[in-house]
Design an enzyme around this catalytic site. Sequence first.
Site, PDB file in Angstrom:
ATOM      1  N   VAL A 190       9.428  11.306  -9.839  1.00  0.00           N
ATOM      2  CA  VAL A 190      10.547  11.945  -9.136  1.00  0.00           C
ATOM      3  C   VAL A 190      10.077  13.067  -8.189  1.00  0.00           C
ATOM      4  CG1 VAL A 190      12.285  11.328 -10.856  1.00  0.00           C
ATOM      5  CG2 VAL A 190      10.970  13.430 -11.161  1.00  0.00           C
ATOM      6  N   HIS A 208      -5.275   8.228  -0.640  1.00  0.00           N
ATOM      7  CA  HIS A 208      -4.586   8.492  -1.907  1.00  0.00           C
ATOM      8  C   HIS A 208      -4.295   9.983  -2.027  1.00  0.00           C
ATOM      9  CE1 HIS A 208      -6.249   4.537  -3.813  1.00  0.00           C
ATOM     10  NE2 HIS A 208      -5.547   4.331  -2.720  1.00  0.00           N
ATOM     11  N   LYS A 214      -0.430   5.299  -5.731  1.00  0.00           N
ATOM     12  CA  LYS A 214      -1.525   5.000  -6.683  1.00  0.00           C
ATOM     13  C   LYS A 214      -2.331   6.250  -6.993  1.00  0.00           C
ATOM     14  CE  LYS A 214      -3.042   1.990  -3.777  1.00  0.00           C
ATOM     15  NZ  LYS A 214      -1.938   1.979  -2.798  1.00  0.00           N
ATOM     16  N   GLY A 215      -2.560   7.075  -5.965  1.00  0.00           N
ATOM     17  CA  GLY A 215      -3.338   8.309  -6.163  1.00  0.00           C
ATOM     18  C   GLY A 215      -2.656   9.207  -7.170  1.00  0.00           C
ATOM     19  N   PRO A 222       3.591   6.512  11.640  1.00  0.00           N
ATOM     20  CA  PRO A 222       4.835   6.425  10.867  1.00  0.00           C
ATOM     21  C   PRO A 222       4.864   5.107  10.110  1.00  0.00           C
ATOM     22  CG  PRO A 222       5.299   6.415  13.245  1.00  0.00           C
ATOM     23  CD  PRO A 222       3.813   6.548  13.082  1.00  0.00           C
ATOM     24  N   ARG A 223       5.233   5.158   8.812  1.00  0.00           N
ATOM     25  CA  ARG A 223       5.293   3.914   8.047  1.00  0.00           C
ATOM     26  C   ARG A 223       6.624   3.226   8.294  1.00  0.00           C
ATOM     27  NH1 ARG A 223       3.228   7.104   2.768  1.00  0.00           N
ATOM     28  NH2 ARG A 223       1.013   7.140   3.227  1.00  0.00           N
ATOM     29  N   GLU A 255       1.846   3.196  -2.356  1.00  0.00           N
ATOM     30  CA  GLU A 255       2.916   3.217  -3.365  1.00  0.00           C
ATOM     31  C   GLU A 255       2.887   4.482  -4.215  1.00  0.00           C
ATOM     32  OE1 GLU A 255       0.579   0.870  -3.160  1.00  0.00           O
ATOM     33  OE2 GLU A 255       1.472  -1.116  -2.888  1.00  0.00           O
ATOM     34  N   GLY A 307       0.817  -1.215   0.000  1.00  0.00           N
ATOM     35  CA  GLY A 307       0.000   0.000   0.000  1.00  0.00           C
ATOM     36  C   GLY A 307       0.848   1.261   0.000  1.00  0.00           C
ATOM     37  N   ASP A 311      12.993   9.936  -6.218  1.00  0.00           N
ATOM     38  CA  ASP A 311      13.792  11.062  -5.711  1.00  0.00           C
ATOM     39  C   ASP A 311      14.246  10.843  -4.271  1.00  0.00           C
ATOM     40  OD1 ASP A 311      10.840  11.340  -5.569  1.00  0.00           O
ATOM     41  OD2 ASP A 311      11.304  12.994  -4.206  1.00  0.00           O
ATOM     42  N   ALA A 350      -8.249   3.402   2.505  1.00  0.00           N
ATOM     43  CA  ALA A 350      -7.278   3.948   1.555  1.00  0.00           C
ATOM     44  C   ALA A 350      -7.028   5.426   1.843  1.00  0.00           C
ATOM     45  CB  ALA A 350      -7.801   3.786   0.125  1.00  0.00           C
ATOM     46  N   GLN A 356      -4.974  -0.105  -1.481  1.00  0.00           N
ATOM     47  CA  GLN A 356      -4.023  -0.998  -0.803  1.00  0.00           C
ATOM     48  C   GLN A 356      -2.991  -1.562  -1.803  1.00  0.00           C
ATOM     49  OE1 GLN A 356      -7.707  -1.744   0.037  1.00  0.00           O
ATOM     50  NE2 GLN A 356      -7.264   0.044   1.263  1.00  0.00           N
TER      51      GLN A 356
HETATM   52  P1  GDP Z   1      -1.366   5.688  -2.359  1.00  0.00           P
HETATM   53  O1  GDP Z   1      -2.126   5.237  -1.170  1.00  0.00           O
HETATM   54  O2  GDP Z   1      -0.772   4.553  -3.120  1.00  0.00           O
HETATM   55  O3  GDP Z   1      -2.149   6.613  -3.250  1.00  0.00           O
HETATM   56  O4  GDP Z   1      -0.129   6.517  -1.800  1.00  0.00           O
HETATM   57  P2  GDP Z   1      -0.179   7.639  -0.656  1.00  0.00           P
HETATM   58  O5  GDP Z   1      -0.786   8.864  -1.197  1.00  0.00           O
HETATM   59  O6  GDP Z   1      -0.758   7.081   0.603  1.00  0.00           O
HETATM   60  O7  GDP Z   1       1.366   7.818  -0.355  1.00  0.00           O
HETATM   61  C1  GDP Z   1       2.249   8.232  -1.337  1.00  0.00           C
HETATM   62  C2  GDP Z   1       2.922   9.516  -0.861  1.00  0.00           C
HETATM   63  O8  GDP Z   1       4.028   9.787  -1.677  1.00  0.00           O
HETATM   64  C3  GDP Z   1       2.039  10.732  -0.956  1.00  0.00           C
HETATM   65  O9  GDP Z   1       2.387  11.612   0.077  1.00  0.00           O
HETATM   66  C4  GDP Z   1       2.411  11.326  -2.317  1.00  0.00           C
HETATM   67  O10 GDP Z   1       2.178  12.715  -2.405  1.00  0.00           O
HETATM   68  C5  GDP Z   1       3.869  11.034  -2.342  1.00  0.00           C
HETATM   69  N1  GDP Z   1       4.465  10.813  -3.656  1.00  0.00           N
HETATM   70  C6  GDP Z   1       3.956  10.164  -4.736  1.00  0.00           C
HETATM   71  N2  GDP Z   1       4.890  10.071  -5.713  1.00  0.00           N
HETATM   72  C7  GDP Z   1       6.010  10.667  -5.230  1.00  0.00           C
HETATM   73  C8  GDP Z   1       7.323  10.850  -5.723  1.00  0.00           C
HETATM   74  O11 GDP Z   1       7.681  10.430  -6.818  1.00  0.00           O
HETATM   75  N3  GDP Z   1       8.209  11.491  -4.917  1.00  0.00           N
HETATM   76  C9  GDP Z   1       7.881  11.948  -3.687  1.00  0.00           C
HETATM   77  N4  GDP Z   1       8.817  12.572  -2.962  1.00  0.00           N
HETATM   78  N5  GDP Z   1       6.660  11.782  -3.172  1.00  0.00           N
HETATM   79  C10 GDP Z   1       5.739  11.149  -3.926  1.00  0.00           C
HETATM   80  P1  IMO Z   2      -3.796   2.752   0.315  1.00  0.00           P
HETATM   81  O1  IMO Z   2      -4.911   2.587  -0.699  1.00  0.00           O
HETATM   82  C1  IMO Z   2      -1.409   1.023   3.499  1.00  0.00           C
HETATM   83  C2  IMO Z   2      -3.381  -1.857   6.137  1.00  0.00           C
HETATM   84  C3  IMO Z   2      -3.602  -1.439   7.580  1.00  0.00           C
HETATM   85  C4  IMO Z   2      -3.498  -2.795   8.247  1.00  0.00           C
HETATM   86  C5  IMO Z   2      -4.180  -3.727   7.248  1.00  0.00           C
HETATM   87  C6  IMO Z   2      -5.641  -4.005   7.544  1.00  0.00           C
HETATM   88  O2  IMO Z   2      -3.653   4.139   0.820  1.00  0.00           O
HETATM   89  O3  IMO Z   2      -2.538   2.151  -0.202  1.00  0.00           O
HETATM   90  P2  IMO Z   2      -7.867  -2.570   7.289  1.00  0.00           P
HETATM   91  O4  IMO Z   2      -8.267  -1.282   7.947  1.00  0.00           O
HETATM   92  O5  IMO Z   2      -7.850  -2.510   5.806  1.00  0.00           O
HETATM   93  O6  IMO Z   2      -8.616  -3.740   7.810  1.00  0.00           O
HETATM   94  O7  IMO Z   2      -6.337  -2.797   7.777  1.00  0.00           O
HETATM   95  O8  IMO Z   2      -4.076  -3.078   5.990  1.00  0.00           O
HETATM   96  N1  IMO Z   2      -3.932  -0.913   5.139  1.00  0.00           N
HETATM   97  C7  IMO Z   2      -3.187  -0.097   4.399  1.00  0.00           C
HETATM   98  N2  IMO Z   2      -1.853   0.134   4.414  1.00  0.00           N
HETATM   99  N3  IMO Z   2      -2.190   1.650   2.613  1.00  0.00           N
HETATM  100  C8  IMO Z   2      -3.513   1.418   2.559  1.00  0.00           C
HETATM  101  O9  IMO Z   2      -4.311   1.911   1.583  1.00  0.00           O
HETATM  102  C9  IMO Z   2      -4.077   0.533   3.517  1.00  0.00           C
HETATM  103  N4  IMO Z   2      -5.341   0.099   3.770  1.00  0.00           N
HETATM  104  C10 IMO Z   2      -5.221  -0.794   4.748  1.00  0.00           C
HETATM  105  O10 IMO Z   2      -2.603  -0.566   8.015  1.00  0.00           O
HETATM  106  O11 IMO Z   2      -2.157  -3.191   8.350  1.00  0.00           O
HETATM  107 MG    MG Z   3      -2.220   5.573   0.860  1.00  0.00          MG
END
Ligand code: GDP
Ligand code: IMO
Ligand code: MG
Length: 422
Positions: free
Chosen positions: A412, A41, A16-17, A302-303, A14, A12, A331, A39, A222
């Site tokens: 980046v 994003h 995706k948003g 914290p991740r 990564e 999760g 980056d 989620a 996720q």
């Molecule tokens: P998602 O759940 O997969 O959509 O990802 P999240 O939004 O939870 O976490 C990704 C984080 O990385 C967010 O804070 C984004 O703004 C940030 N992000 C995405 N792509 C990049 C990148 O290439 N570089 C940096 N520094 N941050 C990024």
């Molecule tokens: P996005 O879409 C990261 C994790 C939780 C927990 C496990 C089960 O932003 O990538 P849940 O509430 O789904 O029953 O929790 O899954 N988890 C995520 N970790 N990104 C997410 O979503 C997550 N959605 C759930 O931290 O370990």
């Molecule tokens: Mg996320």
Amino acid sequence: MSRLVVVGVQWGDEGKGKMTDYLAQNSDVVVRYQGGNNAGHTITFNGQKYALQSIPSGIFNPKIKNVMANGMVVNPKAALAELEKLNTVGIRDYQLFVSDRAAVIMPYHIALDGAYESAKGKKMIGTTKKGIGPAYADKYNRIGIRMGDLLDKEYFAERLNDALAVKNLELKMFGLPEMEFEPLFEEYLAYGRAFKKYICDTANLLNNEVQKNSKILFEGAQGVMLCIEHGTYPFVTSSSPSAISVPLGTGIPPKYIDHALGICKAYNTRVGAGPFPTELEGDLAHYIRERGHEYGTVTGRPRRVGYLDMVALRHACRISGIDSLAIMLFDVLSCVKELKICTHYELDGEKIDCIPSTLSAYQRCKPMYIDMPTWNEEITEVKKYADLPENAKLYLQKIEELVGVKISHVSVGPDRTQTIEI
Ligand code: GDP
Ligand code: IMO
Ligand code: MG
């Protein structure tokens, strides 16, 4: 490519948003097919940062149809709050469609999510406490309430009555207060009224879009390693984020899926408990966490941070039929002192290339690493692959070689514009 799936191929978060928003610029429809407001994003453009939980990432473009499909679990109260938050920042002109078959997250699901976690004590999953697991469990136990039910007063009354008969027993078992029918009924009928204009048969809508050859983007939540079927069970979420889920979670036949894009950080992170063989501690973990702002979008936790894990990545790509990869947060790795990639695990003295099915075996897996050269140049302004530092290119080439999948995008920076297409 008319129909593309965006799939997280790690644990999760990564990016995706960001990639969904980037690709949505050329799409007609954006669809969430599983998960709910667990989620988080993040999308950044024009100097603004937005965080979405259950609303699809195409919501910023009025021309895009945004679909919350049947495979999702929807907390209507939270979704309304998300729309209200968008409203306050000027996002008012959008197209939203919510499946009449999507499961509703009820307050007892949230209460029970917390209760199950507490009962597990030290073995808690570390869920987001949004009621995701209990809502999916009720769906499969056939006592779930669906978004379309909220539009039919008499039918909803019957469904809620039946559900409460069971859920109150469960709440009582945990010593939690039982829930009364009347206030819940009135509150959720009101959500039904609020969502009436959005609720429809989204499988019909999507199949019509397929017939029109519209560009459809499926936004996974996720990541595959959190998949209920193929993830690190039991430390997983309660749905399948994999591309395999798209047909079931939307009602579109599998033959219409053209391409699966795997979204992959240049390193690994995990939020919540569970095995993480390449996890790092100390200065390097701190450096990556701070540079990558690796704190949960939903919970602020914290991740956990670690080196890139190719065993997990190959598994996720195989399971999800990944056609190309987007390497995100690249980056963040500039100026790291030491860089490694895990190529295999060692389990009880044997070199393995698979994810063991039991937690007990997975916890005994030790990562086997190769060293990679580092680079000290900042790359956030780089627009072309050719302009990346040589060692950064070597890192990307090594990923391609070890996964056997081509990289199509490199990110980046968080902004839409900080994306390199290869
Ligand atoms: P998602 O759940 O997969 O959509 O990802 P999240 O939004 O939870 O976490 C990704 C984080 O990385 C967010 O804070 C984004 O703004 C940030 N992000 C995405 N792509 C990049 C990148 O290439 N570089 C940096 N520094 N941050 C990024
Ligand atoms: P996005 O879409 C990261 C994790 C939780 C927990 C496990 C089960 O932003 O990538 P849940 O509430 O789904 O029953 O929790 O899954 N988890 C995520 N970790 N990104 C997410 O979503 C997550 N959605 C759930 O931290 O370990
Ligand atoms: Mg996320």
